[in-house]
Design a protein around this motif. Structure first.
Motif, PDB file in Angstrom:
ATOM      1  N   VAL A  85       0.830  -1.208   0.000  1.00 31.90           N
ATOM      2  CA  VAL A  85       0.000   0.000   0.000  1.00 31.90           C
ATOM      3  C   VAL A  85       0.869   1.265   0.000  1.00 31.90           C
ATOM      4  O   VAL A  85       0.569   2.233  -0.698  1.00 31.90           O
ATOM      5  N   LYS A  86       1.974   1.230   0.745  1.00 29.03           N
ATOM      6  CA  LYS A  86       2.796   2.434   0.889  1.00 29.03           C
ATOM      7  C   LYS A  86       3.431   2.872  -0.432  1.00 29.03           C
ATOM      8  O   LYS A  86       3.808   4.031  -0.584  1.00 29.03           O
ATOM      9  N   LYS A  87       3.548   1.953  -1.374  1.00 22.75           N
ATOM     10  CA  LYS A  87       4.089   2.334  -2.693  1.00 22.75           C
ATOM     11  C   LYS A  87       3.172   3.335  -3.389  1.00 22.75           C
ATOM     12  O   LYS A  87       3.611   4.103  -4.242  1.00 22.75           O
ATOM     13  N   ASP A  88       1.878   3.289  -3.033  1.00 18.95           N
ATOM     14  CA  ASP A  88       0.901   4.166  -3.683  1.00 18.95           C
ATOM     15  C   ASP A  88       0.667   5.456  -2.908  1.00 18.95           C
ATOM     16  O   ASP A  88      -0.229   6.217  -3.228  1.00 18.95           O
ATOM     17  N   ILE A  89       1.456   5.655  -1.844  1.00 21.02           N
ATOM     18  CA  ILE A  89       1.249   6.851  -1.005  1.00 21.02           C
ATOM     19  C   ILE A  89       2.471   7.767  -1.061  1.00 21.02           C
ATOM     20  O   ILE A  89       3.604   7.303  -1.017  1.00 21.02           O
TER      21      ILE A  89
END
Lengths: 247, 252
Positions: A85-89
């Motif tokens: 998820v953090k890759k998209d933030i």
């Protein structure tokens, strides 16, 4: 582009915050927060200092776990699928997280590597982020030698350089001069073409100038959530909160 | 693994830019060079007498082992200064948030920082090893002993680093980290001292003693158990650091 649109449509909301609370010792920083944020919307998170804005954004960015409730980013629980998820933030915290001994270029390249950006794309994305944040002329300068305003812009550049689908900006306008403020507003609006943007501020006019939707927090609780279409009502509500705090 | 190496590279580069790291390296090398030269001078004075004894230590035992032994004590005091800021400097200026918000696991952050420091220490051990290696120009020196001693010293130093990193994780002030690290490392040295005296019969005390394992390596009495001991110690403290970092996201 088509692929990214079809992926977005898989999830109705970019961000889902379900019954989230965060407690520090005996202090409730955020209390039972519920929000559903659609794709490509600009959300302004408004509140006085200590309202729970930064805590909420930290939980959204995955740097702080909720005490109760769950947060879904693009349909996936941020605690269970943190790394993915953090890759998209992209996240700008209150204090820009810059390495002062590095040059602007080195720093942004480092961020790209952290986010696993393809090497072939890195220089193009770094260039684009620098242009968006007005950093092109200072690419080779050491960050520690730059003004606070520039460091803030570098902080914003690191949040957007990997082209995340969700951009979280905690008080992004702090330290910017009026001219930079205007270009910052344009930049945030531009980001909304490809990303969902959520930013915080304690200045009503700032939020009203950029946001599609305004969420107001007070003492950790949601006190307003609606479109940015009636500034007068918002002013009244915000004034009441300020006066309550003063009294 | 790729991201661990990225963090390690970043940490190593930071060490190479940090004035403190260079200052400490300079001071350590200067002190060790002085003790090394003093030992050579002592050896030259008694070299003729030593020839009369069949089991005399020779230049390797007299100078080289002594150098590595002194290095371990001096560096025991230096490691806390080097490693104490690994987490604190990033907490101070908010860069810890950058690492936490990036798609990185706590293990990648901890291993990365550890490997970065370990690389810097490898450079320091290499520079220390150049002193005994320089004796090759004038005397027959056992290169295997030098290599083993250097490896042993590196393992000892990275064990100390793992302990200091853990203490940097769990404390909020660098001065507290420094005090605790020096305390813990001195305690480990005192275990060794006690294992040489009153408690020498206690096998557990002998096993726990860091210096005892290091001395085994220096005396080239090395066996796998000594390296397993160091690896276990490093593994234990790095695991505790990872666990603490994971928990800190819950309890900030």
């Amino acid at each position: 582009m088509l692929e990214s649109l079809s992926k977005q449509n898989e999830h109705q909301f970019a961000i889902e915050i379900n019954n989230v609370s965060r407690v520090f010792a005996e202090h409730i920083a955020v209390c039972d927060l519920n929000l559903q944020i659609p794709h490509n919307q600009v959300i302004g998170l408004l509140g006085l200092n200590g309202a729970g804005k930064s805590t909420s954004l930290q939980m959204l960015a995955g740097t702080l776990a909720p005490s109760i409730g769950n947060i879904k980013i693009l349909g996936q629980d941020i605690q269970q699928h943190a790394e993915k998820v953090k890759k998209d933030i992209g996240y700008l915290p209150e204090v820009p997280p810059v390495y002062k001994e590095q040059t602007v270029d080195d720093y942004l390249n480092f961020i790209c590597t952290l986010y696993s950006v393809e090497k072939s794309q890195t220089s193009e994305l770094v260039q684009k982020a620098k242009e968006q944040c007005g950093l092109t002329e200072i690419s080779t300068r050491r960050i520690g030698n730059l003004s606070k305003g520039y460091q803030q812009r570098i902080g914003i550049a690191q949040a957007i350089v990997h082209q995340p689908k969700i951009v979280i900006l905690d008080e992004p306008t702090v330290g910017l001069d009026p001219q930079q403020l205007i270009s910052m507003r344009e930049m945030v609006r531009g980001l909304a073409q490809h990303s969902t943007v959520i930013f915080s501020s304690h200045i009503l006019s700032e939020v009203c100038a950029v946001a599609d939707r305004i969420v107001m927090l007070h003492e950790g609780k949601l006190v307003h959530d609606g479109p940015n279409d009636n500034q007068k009502n918002l002013e009244d509500l915000f004034s009441q909160i300020i006066l309550k705090g003063v009294s | 693994m790729h991201k661990t190496l990225l963090v390690a590279k970043h940490e190593f580069k930071y060490m190479l830019r940090a004035p403190l790291a260079w200052t400490l390296m300079g001071v350590v090398l200067l002190i060790l060079a002085w003790t090394f030269l003093a030992k050579i001078e002592d050896f030259q004075k008694i070299a003729h007498e030593l020839q009369n004894f069949p089991k005399s230590p020779g230049v390797t035992g007299f100078v080289i082992t002594s150098l590595f032994s002194t290095s371990s004590i001096i560096l025991m005091m230096i490691i806390p200064l080097l490693a104490m800021n690994s987490f604190h400097r990033e907490r101070w200026d908010g860069k810890m948030t950058l690492l936490f918000s990036a798609p990185l696991k706590s293990s990648e952050i901890v291993f990365g920082k550890f490997l970065g420091l370990a690389s810097y220490l490898a450079l320091m051990v290499f520079l220390i090893s150049l002193m005994p290696l320089s004796l090759l120009l004038a005397a027959p020196v056992d290169v295997t002993t030098i290599a083993l001693s250097a490896l042993g010293l590196w393992f000892l130093l990275i064990s100390f680093t793992a302990i200091t990193l853990f203490l940097a994780c769990v404390t909020k002030e660098p001065v507290i980290t420094l005090s605790l690290s020096i305390g813990v490392l001195l305690f480990l040295w005192l275990i060794d001292w006690s294992s040489q005296s009153a408690l020498s019969e206690n096998s557990l005390v002998r096993y726990v003693s860091v210096m005892k394992h290091y001395e085994n390596i220096l005396r080239t009495k090395v066996n796998t158990a000594d390296f397993v001991y160091f690896i276990s110690l490093i593994g234990l403290f790095l695991s505790l650091s990872i666990r603490h970092l994971n928990q800190s996201k819950e309890n900030v």
